[in-house]
Design a protein around this motif. Sequence first.
Motif, mmCIF file in Angstrom:
data_model
loop_
_atom_site.group_PDB
_atom_site.id
_atom_site.type_symbol
_atom_site.label_atom_id
_atom_site.label_comp_id
_atom_site.label_asym_id
_atom_site.label_seq_id
_atom_site.Cartn_x
_atom_site.Cartn_y
_atom_site.Cartn_z
ATOM 1 N N ALA A 1 -55.530 -3.551 -50.131
ATOM 2 C CA ALA A 1 -56.152 -3.750 -48.830
ATOM 3 C C ALA A 1 -57.660 -3.635 -48.993
ATOM 4 N N SER A 2 -58.399 -4.392 -48.181
ATOM 5 C CA SER A 2 -59.857 -4.455 -48.348
ATOM 6 C C SER A 2 -60.492 -3.069 -48.367
ATOM 7 N N LYS A 3 -59.998 -2.190 -47.542
ATOM 8 C CA LYS A 3 -60.564 -0.852 -47.433
ATOM 9 C C LYS A 3 -60.510 -0.091 -48.746
ATOM 10 N N TYR A 4 -59.490 -0.366 -49.568
ATOM 11 C CA TYR A 4 -59.268 0.416 -50.783
ATOM 12 C C TYR A 4 -59.676 -0.321 -52.056
ATOM 13 N N ARG A 5 -60.222 -1.530 -51.932
ATOM 14 C CA ARG A 5 -60.466 -2.328 -53.137
ATOM 15 C C ARG A 5 -61.519 -1.701 -54.043
ATOM 16 N N TYR A 6 -62.571 -1.152 -53.474
ATOM 17 C CA TYR A 6 -63.650 -0.564 -54.277
ATOM 18 C C TYR A 6 -63.116 0.579 -55.138
ATOM 19 N N GLY B 1 -69.334 -1.458 -58.152
ATOM 20 C CA GLY B 1 -68.750 -2.436 -57.255
ATOM 21 C C GLY B 1 -69.228 -3.859 -57.474
ATOM 22 N N LEU B 2 -70.181 -4.054 -58.386
ATOM 23 C CA LEU B 2 -70.710 -5.400 -58.601
ATOM 24 C C LEU B 2 -69.663 -6.391 -59.118
ATOM 25 N N PRO B 3 -68.731 -5.981 -60.011
ATOM 26 C CA PRO B 3 -67.704 -6.948 -60.421
ATOM 27 C C PRO B 3 -66.857 -7.436 -59.250
ATOM 28 N N SER B 4 -66.486 -6.523 -58.355
ATOM 29 C CA SER B 4 -65.725 -6.938 -57.179
ATOM 30 C C SER B 4 -66.563 -7.829 -56.279
ATOM 31 N N LEU B 5 -67.826 -7.473 -56.128
ATOM 32 C CA LEU B 5 -68.713 -8.294 -55.302
ATOM 33 C C LEU B 5 -68.866 -9.687 -55.901
ATOM 34 N N LEU B 6 -68.953 -9.750 -57.221
ATOM 35 C CA LEU B 6 -69.047 -11.049 -57.895
ATOM 36 C C LEU B 6 -67.812 -11.888 -57.611
ATOM 37 N N ALA B 7 -66.634 -11.269 -57.699
ATOM 38 C CA ALA B 7 -65.393 -12.010 -57.454
ATOM 39 C C ALA B 7 -65.312 -12.501 -56.015
ATOM 40 N N LEU B 8 -65.720 -11.667 -55.074
ATOM 41 C CA LEU B 8 -65.600 -12.022 -53.669
ATOM 42 C C LEU B 8 -66.607 -13.089 -53.244
ATOM 43 N N HIS C 1 -53.225 -18.246 -54.817
ATOM 44 C CA HIS C 1 -52.886 -17.775 -53.478
ATOM 45 C C HIS C 1 -51.380 -17.577 -53.412
ATOM 46 N N TYR C 2 -50.975 -16.469 -52.814
ATOM 47 C CA TYR C 2 -49.560 -16.156 -52.672
ATOM 48 C C TYR C 2 -49.288 -15.776 -51.235
ATOM 49 N N PRO C 3 -48.040 -15.866 -50.830
ATOM 50 C CA PRO C 3 -47.726 -15.493 -49.462
ATOM 51 C C PRO C 3 -47.963 -14.026 -49.228
ATOM 52 N N GLY C 4 -48.024 -13.676 -47.972
ATOM 53 C CA GLY C 4 -48.087 -12.264 -47.611
ATOM 54 C C GLY C 4 -49.508 -11.750 -47.554
ATOM 55 N N SER C 5 -49.607 -10.428 -47.660
ATOM 56 C CA SER C 5 -50.890 -9.775 -47.463
ATOM 57 C C SER C 5 -51.908 -10.202 -48.487
ATOM 58 N N SER C 6 -51.505 -10.393 -49.748
ATOM 59 C CA SER C 6 -52.471 -10.772 -50.762
ATOM 60 C C SER C 6 -53.037 -12.143 -50.487
ATOM 61 N N SER C 7 -52.242 -13.036 -49.912
ATOM 62 C CA SER C 7 -52.746 -14.365 -49.561
ATOM 63 C C SER C 7 -53.805 -14.264 -48.487
ATOM 64 N N ARG C 8 -53.556 -13.461 -47.479
ATOM 65 C CA ARG C 8 -54.548 -13.304 -46.421
ATOM 66 C C ARG C 8 -55.826 -12.704 -46.971
ATOM 67 N N ALA C 9 -55.674 -11.725 -47.905
ATOM 68 C CA ALA C 9 -56.866 -11.118 -48.485
ATOM 69 C C ALA C 9 -57.660 -12.135 -49.270
ATOM 70 N N THR C 10 -56.954 -13.011 -49.985
ATOM 71 C CA THR C 10 -57.652 -14.021 -50.767
ATOM 72 C C THR C 10 -58.377 -14.989 -49.874
ATOM 73 N N GLU D 1 -71.216 -3.571 -47.717
ATOM 74 C CA GLU D 1 -70.580 -2.998 -46.536
ATOM 75 C C GLU D 1 -69.714 -4.020 -45.818
ATOM 76 N N GLU D 2 -70.199 -5.264 -45.708
ATOM 77 C CA GLU D 2 -69.415 -6.297 -45.038
ATOM 78 C C GLU D 2 -68.114 -6.575 -45.784
ATOM 79 N N ARG D 3 -68.141 -6.481 -47.077
ATOM 80 C CA ARG D 3 -66.934 -6.690 -47.879
ATOM 81 C C ARG D 3 -66.097 -5.412 -48.002
#
Length: 445
Positions: free
Chosen positions: A381-386, A157-164, A7-16, A242-244
Amino acid sequence: MTTLTQHYPGSSSRATEEDSRPVQNGHSPIAPEEIAIGVVIGRASEYFDFFVYGIASVLVFPTVFFPFVDRLQGTLYAFAVFSLAFVARPFGTALFMAMQRRWGRGTKLTAALFLLGFSTAGMAFLPGYESLGAYAIVLLALFRILQGVAMGGSWDGLPSLLALNAPASRRGWYAMLGQLGAPTGFIIASALFLFLHASLSAEDFISWGWRYPFYVAFAINVVALFARLRLVVTDEYTKLLEERELEPTPIGEMVRTQGYNVFIGGFAALASYALFHLVTVFPLSWAALYPEQPINDVLFVQLIGGVLAIGSMIASGLIADRLGRRTTLGVLAVMIAVYSGFAPTLIGGGAVALDAFILIGFVLLGLSYGQAAGAVTANFASKYRYTGAAFTADLAWLVGAAFAPLVALGLSAHFGLFAVSLYLLSAAACTLGALSVNRMIERRD
């Protein structure tokens, strides 16, 4: 493709922090292990297709498609065609992302995997240069380009879904699970070629034996297609994706707003991607051109290497959960840099030394590649992660792996094996530089 455990400060921390929230929202949570099975099956089929071509580029194509030049030049031509798939891959990603926005994820995945199987199996029916002349080479290149387009389209998108959906304390472990498809696909492809090459005469292998792995590719892709569709088209998984916000976004918009993240992510795992083909395809080509042991022996050693890579990938998940994924990647980049210094001695030192180069390389590959997937995609940003995760992988393959066999073999044959050292060393430096830049950006934010 996957996210960081740190976890890091800033936007990436909030995303995590958002990533670590349980996903239940009206339907039962999806077990990460179930997602991992779909990822491994899908990736294994894709890597099988690519390694079948890579091995054939050494053992078959110089004779069948480039008989008008010597063996070295024919292998270099085959490696040039090999690189075309990685050049085409980003275009395939863009094309199939547009298809998904219009017709849905299931349609996109079905079309991509059938195209991948068709283009790979199509190579099995290609006449050689002696029958079609230059047209045979053109068709080979066309099928290879179609392989790359299909590979870009196979992102689900399954690898990202697995991580999330992985527990926050075990992200390194679940990131590793998604990478196991690479050595699995390599082991299957190598074992099949080893069996055919050892069982058939040289004449029969060149005439018809090499074609069977390409036939098999289509059947494997059909099995993988149904295994993945069982996940990605169900209502439960659709809601979860869709939720992610794991949905495609317009490419131009993503590049304008997130291009720096794509660039950093593509270079952050460069050492792993460069090493990938330098321990799989390149040693086979070197042994074929400068034989100090039979090709079958090299293939067998590489099979052992594939098993070692699986073991070291498993270890990478445990290590990354203790040290953090970026720290693990950084340490492995340093180790790959050290390993590169011994490459000329090991490759040119006889059969035992070449075997050591292969086996040590596979261990390092497993440790590093096990954590290489999407090392900085938590920055998106979550919108662009896929979309961003897909293009990050495309860039890493293009810059790190696409030209590795061609450059390493061409420079080594003309100037010496130190070229392999320079290639790996430069890739390790890029990884360390990208990780440092990413850390500085996060601290600034």
